[in-house]
Each structure stands twice: as C-alpha cells, then as structure tokens.
Design an enzyme around this catalytic site. Sequence first.
Site, PDB file in Angstrom:
ATOM      1  N   GLY A 333       0.823  -1.203   0.000  1.00 15.29           N
ATOM      2  CA  GLY A 333       0.000   0.000   0.000  1.00 15.29           C
ATOM      3  C   GLY A 333       0.852   1.245   0.000  1.00 15.29           C
ATOM      4  N   VAL A 334       0.294   2.322  -0.565  1.00 19.94           N
ATOM      5  CA  VAL A 334       0.982   3.611  -0.598  1.00 19.94           C
ATOM      6  C   VAL A 334      -0.034   4.685  -0.245  1.00 19.94           C
ATOM      7  CG1 VAL A 334       2.288   5.260  -1.990  1.00 19.94           C
ATOM      8  CG2 VAL A 334       2.560   2.810  -2.400  1.00 19.94           C
ATOM      9  N   GLY A 335       0.340   5.586   0.661  1.00 17.32           N
ATOM     10  CA  GLY A 335      -0.561   6.662   1.057  1.00 17.32           C
ATOM     11  C   GLY A 335       0.191   7.949   1.289  1.00 17.32           C
ATOM     12  N   GLY A 336      -0.514   8.958   1.804  1.00 21.40           N
ATOM     13  CA  GLY A 336       0.108  10.243   2.054  1.00 21.40           C
ATOM     14  C   GLY A 336       1.218  10.162   3.085  1.00 21.40           C
ATOM     15  N   PHE A 337       1.128   9.193   3.994  1.00 24.27           N
ATOM     16  CA  PHE A 337       2.155   9.017   5.024  1.00 24.27           C
ATOM     17  C   PHE A 337       3.417   8.399   4.431  1.00 24.27           C
ATOM     18  CE2 PHE A 337       3.269   8.473   9.487  1.00 24.27           C
ATOM     19  CZ  PHE A 337       4.185   7.433   9.458  1.00 24.27           C
ATOM     20  N   GLY A 338       3.270   7.465   3.508  1.00 23.45           N
ATOM     21  CA  GLY A 338       4.403   6.776   2.910  1.00 23.45           C
ATOM     22  C   GLY A 338       3.985   5.405   2.421  1.00 23.45           C
ATOM     23  N   LYS A 339       4.943   4.491   2.333  1.00 21.97           N
ATOM     24  CA  LYS A 339       4.687   3.139   1.844  1.00 21.97           C
ATOM     25  C   LYS A 339       4.400   2.187   3.007  1.00 21.97           C
ATOM     26  CE  LYS A 339       7.569   3.530  -2.306  1.00 21.97           C
ATOM     27  NZ  LYS A 339       8.752   2.982  -3.040  1.00 21.97           N
ATOM     28  N   LYS A 354       4.492   0.376   8.158  1.00 20.69           N
ATOM     29  CA  LYS A 354       4.258   1.658   7.488  1.00 20.69           C
ATOM     30  C   LYS A 354       5.473   2.564   7.701  1.00 20.69           C
ATOM     31  CE  LYS A 354       0.181   3.707   7.894  1.00 20.69           C
ATOM     32  NZ  LYS A 354      -0.919   4.550   8.420  1.00 20.69           N
ATOM     33  N   ASP A 450     -11.271  10.247   8.886  1.00 19.64           N
ATOM     34  CA  ASP A 450     -10.865   9.797   7.551  1.00 19.64           C
ATOM     35  C   ASP A 450     -11.486   8.425   7.261  1.00 19.64           C
ATOM     36  OD1 ASP A 450      -9.681  10.096   5.093  1.00 19.64           O
ATOM     37  OD2 ASP A 450      -7.705   9.418   5.736  1.00 19.64           O
TER      38      ASP A 450
END
Length: 613
Positions: A333-339, A354, A450
């Site tokens: 997964g990839v998000g605004g926080f990182g991978k 994470k 969220d």
Amino acid sequence: MTDKLFADSVSKVGGNDANLNLSGKGIETMYRLNVGGPEINPNEDSNYWRAWDVDSGFMITANAGSEMHNSSNVTYASANDSSVAPLLVYETARSMSNNQVLEKRFNMSWRFEVDPGFDYLIRLHFCELVFDKPNLRIFRIYINNRTAANNYDLFVKAGGMNKAYHQDYFDAVSSQINTLWIQLGPDTAAGASGTDALLNGLEIFKLSRNGNLAHVQRYDSTGSSNHPSKLWVLWVGIAAGVSSVAILAVAVIRIIRFCKKQGKESGDTKNNAPGWRPLFLHGSFLNSSANAKRSSRLLNPNGLMDSTGVGKQFTLAEIRAATNNFDDSLVIGVGGFGKVFKGEVEDGTLAAIKRANPQSEQGLAEFHTEIEMLSKLRHRHLVSMIGFCDEQDEMILVYEYMANGTLRSHLFGSDVPPLTWKQRLEACIGAARGLHYLHTGADQGIIHRDVKTTNILLDENFVAKMSDFGLSKTGPSLEHTHVSTAVKGSFGYLDPEYFRRQQLTEKSDVYSFGVVLFEVVCARAVINPSLPKDQINLAEWAMRWQRQRSLDTIIDPHLKGKYSPESVEKFGEIAEKCLADEGKNRPTMGEVLWHLEYVLQLHQAWLGANTMK
C-alpha cells in the site's frame, strides 16, 4: 410485597412464554426509570417507597424522543396494577412523534450495563396519552437486538386511552455480554396512521441463578469458583495482594526519601529536578539532535515513552530485516504518510510496516497522532499496533497484518472476487462497531476523520477493522458541541457541514460512513470524473436514486438476484439518514450499527427461506 406484583408466566424474547418460578428466586433491582419525566422520590411512591430515576442518561441519543406530559384522568388498566408503579410514572412519557433530531424510521434506544450470565426480567410501563382509538400508534419492541413484540397496539393492550399498563419480558444475557439494550420503533408494516412509539417507565430486574445473585469471575475450568473453599482462597489472595501493595508503597517512599537525602548531601540539588528520573531511554531514541525534537513530542512529562498499548520499539536493523531492506516487491500500500510493506517480525509473525516519508512534516504529526491514539485503543474491530521504530530520521509503525487488504479492493478496481451481500453487510457492521467504540469508548470520544473503504481492512476471515488514525481527533468536552479545527479528510467522503463551518463532530464520521455504505452497495469510486456530470459524485448520484426508493437500479451487477430486496431497501434508508445535510439529523454510530445488524437478519432470513425452497 403483594403476591401479584410479579407473575411467573412472562413473554420470552424471541420465543414463547416462560415460567420463571419466581418464588424460588432472588430478585435484584438493577434499574428503575421514569421515562420522559423527572426523578420520583421514594416518598412520592406511596406503595413501596421506590426511587425512579430519569432515563436520558441511558439513551443512545437523549433527544431521540420528545417528552410528553398528561396528568389528567390516568387510571390503572386493572385493579391489580395499582401497586406496580405510581401514577406519576404513567403521566409522563417519551415519544418519537414530532422528533426533530432523528426521523421516525429510527428507534428510541436505551443501553444498560448488566452482569453477564444472568436471566433478566424487563418491565415496560405504558399509557396512551394522545390517541383515543386503536390502530393509531403501533410499534415494535426490541430487547438485545431481538424482536420482543411486533404490532404492539398500546390502546388495544391497555383497553383505552389514559390506562396505565405494564408488560413483562424475560431474556437471558450471555456470559460474554455485559450490556442490555431496549429499543422501541415504529412498525411501518402494520399500517398505523401514527408512526412512532411511546414508553412511560422501565424496570430491569436480575434473577438469581442457583440461589446466587453475585457476579463472581470464574478462574478454573470447571466453573465452580463459587464453592466456599474456592471463595476463601480468593479472599485470602486479595488480602495478600493488598498487603503486598502496602509494603511496596512503604519501600518506594523510603527510597525516594533516601535519594533526596543523598542528593542534598552531594550538592546535586541544583542540577537535578526533585523526584524520579528515567533510568534509561530505549535504544537510540534520543541519540541524535535530529531525533531530539521529534522524540520529545512522544514522551510524557517525565521523559518516558508512554508504554500503555504502544507495543515494542523495534530497531531499524530489525525493520530492515523484516522488509528485506524495504524491498519494493513487498509494498502492499501507498498513502500520504508513505509506503506500507508486508514483513515478518519476531518468530515469523506477519506484520504491516508503514514507513513515513522523511521529508513529510505532515507525516510527523500523523506519526505522533497514530501512536497517541492507538496507545489508548484496543478493540476487535480496530487494527492493532504491534510497535514502532523512531531511529536515524526514520518513522515507522508496525501493525497486525490484514491478509485480505482493503474493503475497496473487494468492491472494484482489482481482480479479487467480489464480496457477497452477506460479506459486505458483515464488513459494514464490523467497521460500524469499531467507529462506535471510538465515539463512546474514551472519556471524550475519538473522531476518526478519515472514514473510507481504503481505511477499512479485512483479516484472513474477512473481519473488518478500522485503520489509519493519523487524522483522528479527541472529541469535544462535555461543555462543547464540536471541535473547531482545520478541515482534513478525503474528497468525496467529507462532511459538507464540517467543510462549511470547520466544526468537527462525531456526526462527521457518520456522514463519511454513509458514503461508504453507498460505495459498498454500488461498487464504484466515490468520485469518478470520467462519468457524466450528474454521476461524478457517488453520494449525490446514489441519494437521487435512494430518494426515489430505487437504489436497486444502481446496485452492483455482481449482486443481482443474490440479495434480499427488503434488506437493500433498509440498507439504503440507513445510508440516506447518514448523509443528512445537518449533523443533528444524522443517527449516531450506535444506531447505525443496530440497523445494519437488523438488515443482516433480514438477509439471512431470506437466504434461509430460499435454501428451503
């Protein structure tokens, strides 16, 4: 006490009448409430000097029902009822009519904490204060999420208007449950012109089992810890424990005094603050000036990491080993926080790891919030944090691994098999339980901020859990109705009231969850710019169909012919209520949860009927 105050033959929830044989049981009053009215003092109950408390503190939504008052011409339906409750109880009530907070399709709900593993007698007090004819107010009664009565016409039951009447129900509470729910709601299928419910009073009595009313934790495998010799051992253990704590406290006080004395004698008092100081700080937590600023925000006032629920602090070497040096082939997964990487930690335990983007200042804030929130939270439907790593400018969080990924991946946009309608309902119920715990499990509650299908994860058994608490906020204090904060969240799920006013409430999560419900039933993205203009926004598009009661027109084609039409109809109604423009008109997560469980029951009944065919 008169012989006729309690009857042995009582309606059993979900079944036939039960014979309680009350003459051979002990009875303990757990709750006694004057619903919709003021507190009644013992001297106002001339028969048995009973105290009747107000009910608002036990309601899931205190203003879900309006109060009613009518002190004229109230009499008992039967002469035998005169000792059951004073007339003051029947002169006030709570009704769903003219309710401006929740629409009439939602129930009035009361929640009570009870001792698990006991039988309970639930007594409901009624008096029709408005209608003078039958078939004008017909409702349903639910106890612990099961139907206790359908088509309940109070006028017919009591024999007229202003007639004080009571109804008793019997229910057994599992040893795994410590709550008892009472809910009243309209029975729209009955065709009554009045679509609300009414309740005047409520009593809950615990019944003894094997002559015992005490709730004692059982420790041995036979379940016989109530034996006198076992209880004697238990009390001796408690006494020994108390003595040990007292001795330890005395020792600690003496050590503190000794340390202070030594400090004074050595002249170090100017350089050291009085009292305890940390003996060590984990690993390299404060080994560099670059980490010092970051770490100080994760420490308590004494300079120690708050360890409650935080889990293990991993070294960077352990994290690198677990992820094969952050191998991109392990990215899940990839998000605004990182991978997010799939990895193995400690004896081959699978974990989701994470890793923050080091250049992200927002990532720092979310890292801190995530640790702060998850250190307080433990629930079956919240993803658990195993530990963290804060070393060499790295910020890494380690969670339990969720084998089936995000809920969204099972709806659209991937090659995994689509979920059945039953699996989708169970996932929604799991997420709702997690959110309900967030809203009610802490002193001020926690607002997720969220809620979306990519933050609802599924384990190997497809049990849904809420994740990603980086944007979460502690709810408002008792004297406030909202939290004033900058708008954050995900486009398409964002509460329009929160966006307009920058005032965050738990109902903002409810709105986002309503979007999730439509996403689950329609299986499409919440924002899709490639579609015609009127279909780009899922919430707006689905609401147009729902208001026409035609949600089945846009349902996921994979579900065609595989769902109960009534369950989808009720499901759409819940989603519609969640998306009310004003927060005050939305249900609580507790109410959403209850109705989703009811929808699942409808679908399971439909599955059973079709299987028999």
